[in-house]
Design a protein around this motif. Structure first.
Motif, PDB file in Angstrom:
ATOM      1  N   ALA A 143       0.834  -1.202   0.000  1.00  0.00           N
ATOM      2  CA  ALA A 143       0.000   0.000   0.000  1.00  0.00           C
ATOM      3  C   ALA A 143       0.865   1.247   0.000  1.00  0.00           C
ATOM      4  CB  ALA A 143      -0.935  -0.007   1.204  1.00  0.00           C
ATOM      5  N   LEU A 144       2.025   1.185   0.677  1.00  0.00           N
ATOM      6  CA  LEU A 144       2.911   2.346   0.733  1.00  0.00           C
ATOM      7  C   LEU A 144       3.511   2.687  -0.629  1.00  0.00           C
ATOM      8  CD1 LEU A 144       4.586   1.748   4.157  1.00  0.00           C
ATOM      9  CD2 LEU A 144       3.568   3.890   3.429  1.00  0.00           C
ATOM     10  N   LEU A 145       3.390   1.773  -1.599  1.00  0.00           N
ATOM     11  CA  LEU A 145       3.867   2.079  -2.947  1.00  0.00           C
ATOM     12  C   LEU A 145       3.090   3.256  -3.526  1.00  0.00           C
ATOM     13  CD1 LEU A 145       4.247  -1.503  -4.460  1.00  0.00           C
ATOM     14  CD2 LEU A 145       6.042  -0.013  -3.635  1.00  0.00           C
ATOM     15  N   LEU A 146       1.877   3.511  -3.003  1.00  0.00           N
ATOM     16  CA  LEU A 146       1.097   4.663  -3.465  1.00  0.00           C
ATOM     17  C   LEU A 146       1.365   5.887  -2.599  1.00  0.00           C
ATOM     18  CD1 LEU A 146      -2.380   3.125  -4.363  1.00  0.00           C
ATOM     19  CD2 LEU A 146      -0.423   3.539  -5.832  1.00  0.00           C
ATOM     20  N   GLY A 147       2.412   5.866  -1.803  1.00  0.00           N
ATOM     21  CA  GLY A 147       2.729   7.010  -0.961  1.00  0.00           C
ATOM     22  C   GLY A 147       2.041   6.918   0.391  1.00  0.00           C
ATOM     23  N   GLU A 148       2.441   7.803   1.309  1.00  0.00           N
ATOM     24  CA  GLU A 148       1.914   7.756   2.677  1.00  0.00           C
ATOM     25  C   GLU A 148       0.415   7.980   2.711  1.00  0.00           C
ATOM     26  OE1 GLU A 148       3.889   9.747   6.242  1.00  0.00           O
ATOM     27  OE2 GLU A 148       5.106  10.356   4.546  1.00  0.00           O
ATOM     28  N   GLU A 149      -0.029   9.015   1.983  1.00  0.00           N
ATOM     29  CA  GLU A 149      -1.442   9.360   2.030  1.00  0.00           C
ATOM     30  C   GLU A 149      -2.281   8.268   1.370  1.00  0.00           C
ATOM     31  OE1 GLU A 149      -2.135  13.784   1.761  1.00  0.00           O
ATOM     32  OE2 GLU A 149      -3.366  13.005   0.134  1.00  0.00           O
ATOM     33  N   GLY A 150      -1.763   7.752   0.245  1.00  0.00           N
ATOM     34  CA  GLY A 150      -2.450   6.663  -0.438  1.00  0.00           C
ATOM     35  C   GLY A 150      -2.602   5.462   0.480  1.00  0.00           C
ATOM     36  N   ALA A 151      -1.519   5.090   1.144  1.00  0.00           N
ATOM     37  CA  ALA A 151      -1.559   3.941   2.041  1.00  0.00           C
ATOM     38  C   ALA A 151      -2.556   4.173   3.159  1.00  0.00           C
ATOM     39  CB  ALA A 151      -0.172   3.684   2.620  1.00  0.00           C
ATOM     40  N   SER A 152      -2.583   5.394   3.652  1.00  0.00           N
ATOM     41  CA  SER A 152      -3.483   5.713   4.743  1.00  0.00           C
ATOM     42  C   SER A 152      -4.935   5.541   4.318  1.00  0.00           C
ATOM     43  CB  SER A 152      -3.219   7.136   5.213  1.00  0.00           C
ATOM     44  OG  SER A 152      -4.019   7.429   6.299  1.00  0.00           O
ATOM     45  N   SER A 153      -5.285   5.990   3.109  1.00  0.00           N
ATOM     46  CA  SER A 153      -6.683   5.827   2.715  1.00  0.00           C
ATOM     47  C   SER A 153      -6.989   4.391   2.321  1.00  0.00           C
ATOM     48  CB  SER A 153      -7.087   6.810   1.618  1.00  0.00           C
ATOM     49  OG  SER A 153      -6.287   6.658   0.498  1.00  0.00           O
ATOM     50  N   LEU A 154      -5.951   3.568   2.102  1.00  0.00           N
ATOM     51  CA  LEU A 154      -6.188   2.145   1.857  1.00  0.00           C
ATOM     52  C   LEU A 154      -6.363   1.376   3.163  1.00  0.00           C
ATOM     53  CD1 LEU A 154      -3.589   1.493  -0.966  1.00  0.00           C
ATOM     54  CD2 LEU A 154      -6.058   1.400  -1.210  1.00  0.00           C
ATOM     55  N   GLY A 155      -6.213   2.053   4.288  1.00  0.00           N
ATOM     56  CA  GLY A 155      -6.455   1.380   5.563  1.00  0.00           C
ATOM     57  C   GLY A 155      -5.190   0.930   6.271  1.00  0.00           C
ATOM     58  N   VAL A 156      -4.070   1.593   5.984  1.00  0.00           N
ATOM     59  CA  VAL A 156      -2.827   1.253   6.667  1.00  0.00           C
ATOM     60  C   VAL A 156      -2.556   2.310   7.734  1.00  0.00           C
ATOM     61  CG1 VAL A 156      -0.333   1.046   6.387  1.00  0.00           C
ATOM     62  CG2 VAL A 156      -1.869   0.104   4.671  1.00  0.00           C
ATOM     63  N   ASP A 157      -2.255   1.861   8.935  1.00  0.00           N
ATOM     64  CA  ASP A 157      -1.861   2.779   9.994  1.00  0.00           C
ATOM     65  C   ASP A 157      -0.394   3.129   9.751  1.00  0.00           C
ATOM     66  OD1 ASP A 157      -1.185   4.102  12.264  1.00  0.00           O
ATOM     67  OD2 ASP A 157      -2.235   2.744  13.615  1.00  0.00           O
ATOM     68  N   VAL A 158      -0.183   4.212   9.002  1.00  0.00           N
ATOM     69  CA  VAL A 158       1.166   4.499   8.498  1.00  0.00           C
ATOM     70  C   VAL A 158       2.153   4.722   9.642  1.00  0.00           C
ATOM     71  CG1 VAL A 158       2.542   6.058   7.092  1.00  0.00           C
ATOM     72  CG2 VAL A 158       0.274   5.422   6.347  1.00  0.00           C
ATOM     73  N   ALA A 159       1.709   5.424  10.696  1.00  0.00           N
ATOM     74  CA  ALA A 159       2.633   5.702  11.804  1.00  0.00           C
ATOM     75  C   ALA A 159       3.105   4.397  12.443  1.00  0.00           C
ATOM     76  CB  ALA A 159       1.936   6.580  12.841  1.00  0.00           C
ATOM     77  N   TYR A 160       2.179   3.461  12.633  1.00  0.00           N
ATOM     78  CA  TYR A 160       2.529   2.183  13.253  1.00  0.00           C
ATOM     79  C   TYR A 160       3.484   1.385  12.370  1.00  0.00           C
ATOM     80  CZ  TYR A 160       1.877  -2.687  14.632  1.00  0.00           C
ATOM     81  OH  TYR A 160       2.090  -3.986  14.990  1.00  0.00           O
ATOM     82  N   ILE A 161       3.156   1.331  11.069  1.00  0.00           N
ATOM     83  CA  ILE A 161       4.009   0.568  10.147  1.00  0.00           C
ATOM     84  C   ILE A 161       5.404   1.185  10.079  1.00  0.00           C
ATOM     85  CG2 ILE A 161       4.345   0.080   7.684  1.00  0.00           C
ATOM     86  CD1 ILE A 161       2.470  -1.806   9.113  1.00  0.00           C
ATOM     87  N   ARG A 162       5.447   2.518  10.105  1.00  0.00           N
ATOM     88  CA  ARG A 162       6.740   3.189  10.052  1.00  0.00           C
ATOM     89  C   ARG A 162       7.597   2.755  11.234  1.00  0.00           C
ATOM     90  NH1 ARG A 162       5.379   8.511  10.999  1.00  0.00           N
ATOM     91  NH2 ARG A 162       4.592   8.657   8.884  1.00  0.00           N
ATOM     92  N   GLN A 163       6.973   2.747  12.437  1.00  0.00           N
ATOM     93  CA  GLN A 163       7.732   2.328  13.624  1.00  0.00           C
ATOM     94  C   GLN A 163       8.211   0.896  13.507  1.00  0.00           C
ATOM     95  OE1 GLN A 163       4.832   3.085  16.618  1.00  0.00           O
ATOM     96  NE2 GLN A 163       4.770   5.244  16.082  1.00  0.00           N
ATOM     97  N   ARG A 164       7.311   0.005  13.073  1.00  0.00           N
ATOM     98  CA  ARG A 164       7.687  -1.402  12.978  1.00  0.00           C
ATOM     99  C   ARG A 164       8.806  -1.616  11.963  1.00  0.00           C
ATOM    100  NH1 ARG A 164       4.686  -5.227  15.633  1.00  0.00           N
ATOM    101  NH2 ARG A 164       6.511  -6.429  15.055  1.00  0.00           N
TER     102      ARG A 164
END
Lengths: 315, 275
Positions: free
Chosen positions: A200-221
């Protein structure tokens, strides 16, 4: 079609890996080596080379996705500089302790830098851009400290550290190599469990976020997993450039950028590349050894350039 | 009985806390409230920088509401929508940006498959038959199935917007926040997607759309929200929205005139004659 391509890329990669592994056992400075030499020297080295290839290639792929930036590599985040700093300090202070095959002080340095990065990733409201810049700055800072230390020290004891800065697999021992190999695969597995978020992050941070990814959490992991993985790799074998940048690009050409397939393929081809590079580093200018990092760059850069210029684009 | 609102924003304010000693602090959104029900198409209109996209992103949870100093409430089916998981959020409300791009080479079909990221499944499980069906259906509806094997980077702007909308439909959310998604489409696709939005509304979707093309918005929306400098200055049916005074207030010195579409009766905005 993608599936058959992926299967053949896997099978081809695994066969090349096995072949180069066997070659690495067979070929060396000593002709007609006995079993003892092989198990004590060549086998651990081949295992360690494979392990580091796996680790560097996979962390490169994960970071490229996290930052939506095809130019990211394991050392972009500056972990390697922390590790180098630890190694150089350790070498000149005569601290020679070993942590299951990892250079102890170097691993400590990597952990310290990883902790700083993780702290930044936990901070509220700091995006990927902030994190990337922090990593780059940490890298500059660490490298400058290393340079300062080298400039101020006498040459005794620094030879080892300098060799280490260009990658050095000669200290591999059987037990610790196997341990590193297993450990690296554990990290790779945990990174692979985040494959959908990375896609999902291949579409950028905002794209991933609207696809249902908790970007902050994934970034930390991802920061936690990759920086520990890079720390392990760098403290086991020094700074080996290029693998983490090129292997993901190379693999994306065959199976596309989706990580469920890409990550295992990167692991395989990373192992292939580094096993071959280590083999070259041992036999190219016998009886001397080239640093393996130099070989990866000398071999990899022309191939990569050729790939880019032939098709006119990366990834 | 009045249709129960599906989604609502209540008293949302957002102040940008950057700048030196209070200089540069700006109220981006000033206690905005609105509700949207099933079957409703609302157009969110206003000049550049009036807070339209920010409002949508905060409402859909694409911007982290909690870590930006925002106040107010967001509710979905009457429940607090700010504390739900990212997956639940994406299964119910989706924000579609005006452009979808990737640094990596993804085919159109792969992009639409990414819409299934939040679908419930086991962590070992790959994409399933139902995912493939959802993707096929979504791409058919957005008339972009023929583009499926093309690379996203090689598509034109309008084609990318079709793919982005298909991705959102594949996601399965009933509340769609569409941010300028027709801005690069040709007139044929604008008509197709406009009709699709009407059909979706009939099926029970709730749609909030941002557009700078007022005439397009007046054609497809049931009601209009006008924003100016972060304040809601109007919320009501299309016919009442397009008044001469409102236009002069929203776009001063632009000399806009309001008239009716002779065929559909929808209000339109025209450039007035220079005096």
């Amino acid at each position: 079609m993608v599936r058959t391509k992926a299967t053949s890329a896997y099978l081809f990669g695994i066969s090349i890996w096995i072949l180069s592994f066997l070659f690495a056992l067979k070929v060396g400075i000593v002709k007609d080596a006995n079993l003892e030499l092989i198990t004590a020297v060549r086998l651990p080295r081949a295992i360690l080379a494979s392990a580091l290839g796996v680790g560097l290639a996979v962390s490169g792929a994960a970071l490229q996705a996290l930052f939506s930036n095809p130019l990211c590599e394991p050392y972009t985040l500056g972990i390697s500089s922390g590790s180098a700093l630890g190694a150089v300090l350790g070498a000149s202070l005569g601290l020679q302790w070993n942590l299951a095959g990892l250079t102890g002080t170097s691993f400590l340095g990597a952990i310290l830098f990883a902790a700083i990065l993780y702290g930044v990733s936990l901070r509220r409201g700091s995006g990927n851009g902030t994190l990337l810049l922090t990593g780059v700055m940490l890298g500059f800072f660490g490298n400058s400290l290393v340079a300062t230390w080298i400039a101020l020290s006498d040459s005794n004891g620094l030879q080892g550290a300098l060799v280490w800065l260009f990658g050095d697999l000669s200290r591999a021992r059987l037990k610790s190599s196997i341990l590193t190999f297993v450990g690296v695969w554990v990290f790779v597995f945990f990174i692979w469990t985040h494959r959908r978020a990375l896609d999902a992050l291949l579409l950028g941070e905002e794209g991933a976020s609207s696809l249902g990814v908790d970007v902050a959490y994934i970034r930390q992991r991802i920061v936690l997993l990759t920086s520990l993985l890079i720390g392990v790799c760098v403290s086991a074998g020094g700074i080996i450039g290029f693998v983490g940048l090129v292997v993901p690009h190379f693999c994306r050409r065959f199976v596309g950028p989706l990580h469920g397939v890409l990550i295992p393929l990167c692991a395989i081809w990373g192992a292939v590349l580094l096993t071959l590079a280590d083999l070259m580093s041992r036999i190219l200018i016998q009886p001397y050894e080239l640093p393996v990092g130099v070989v990866t760059a000398l071999m990899g850069a022309p191939i990569f350039l050729w790939l880019i210029l032939r098709r006119g684009e990366i990834s | 009985m009045k249709n129960r609102p599906l989604f609502g924003v209540y008293g949302m304010s957002y102040r940008l806390n950057r700048g030196f000693q209070g200089v540069g602090r700006k109220l981006i959104l000033d206690s905005i409230s609105f509700e949207i029900a099933r079957g409703e198409v609302i157009a969110l209109l206003g000049p550049n920088g009036s807070g339209k996209s920010t409002l949508m992103k905060l409402g859909a949870g694409v911007l982290p509401f909690r870590s930006l100093s925002c106040t107010g409430q967001v509710r979905y089916l009457g429940q607090d929508f700010l504390s739900v998981s990212a997956e639940y959020r994406a299964r119910n409300v989706v924000y579609v940006a005006s452009d979808v791009r990737s640094e990596f080479l993804l085919t159109a079909q792969e992009v639409v498959f990414l819409g299934r990221t939040s679908a419930r499944r086991g962590w070992m499980q790959g994409t399933s038959q139902s995912d493939a069906e959802a993707v096929r259906r979504a791409m058919d509806r957005c008339s972009c199935w023929d583009l499926r094997d093309r690379n996203l980077s090689y598509l034109s702007g309008g084609e990318r917007q079709l793919v982005a909308l298909a991705c959102a439909l594949a996601q399965g959310a009933k509340v769609l926040f569409l941010d300028e998604i027709m801005s690069q489409m040709d007139i044929h696709h604008q008509a197709t997607i406009g009709r699709l939005l009407k059909d979706l509304a009939k099926e029970g979707f709730a749609i909030l759309l941002v557009s700078h093309d007022l005439n397009l918005a007046s054609e497809w929306a049931d009601s209009i929200i006008f924003l100016k400098e972060g304040k809601k200055i109007f919320h009501g049916p299309v016919l009442m929205a397009f008044q001469q005074e409102t236009m002069d207030l929203l776009y001063p010195h632009s000399n806009l005139k309001v008239g009716l579409n002779p065929l559909t009766g929808a209000p339109k905005v025209f450039f007035g004659q220079d005096t």
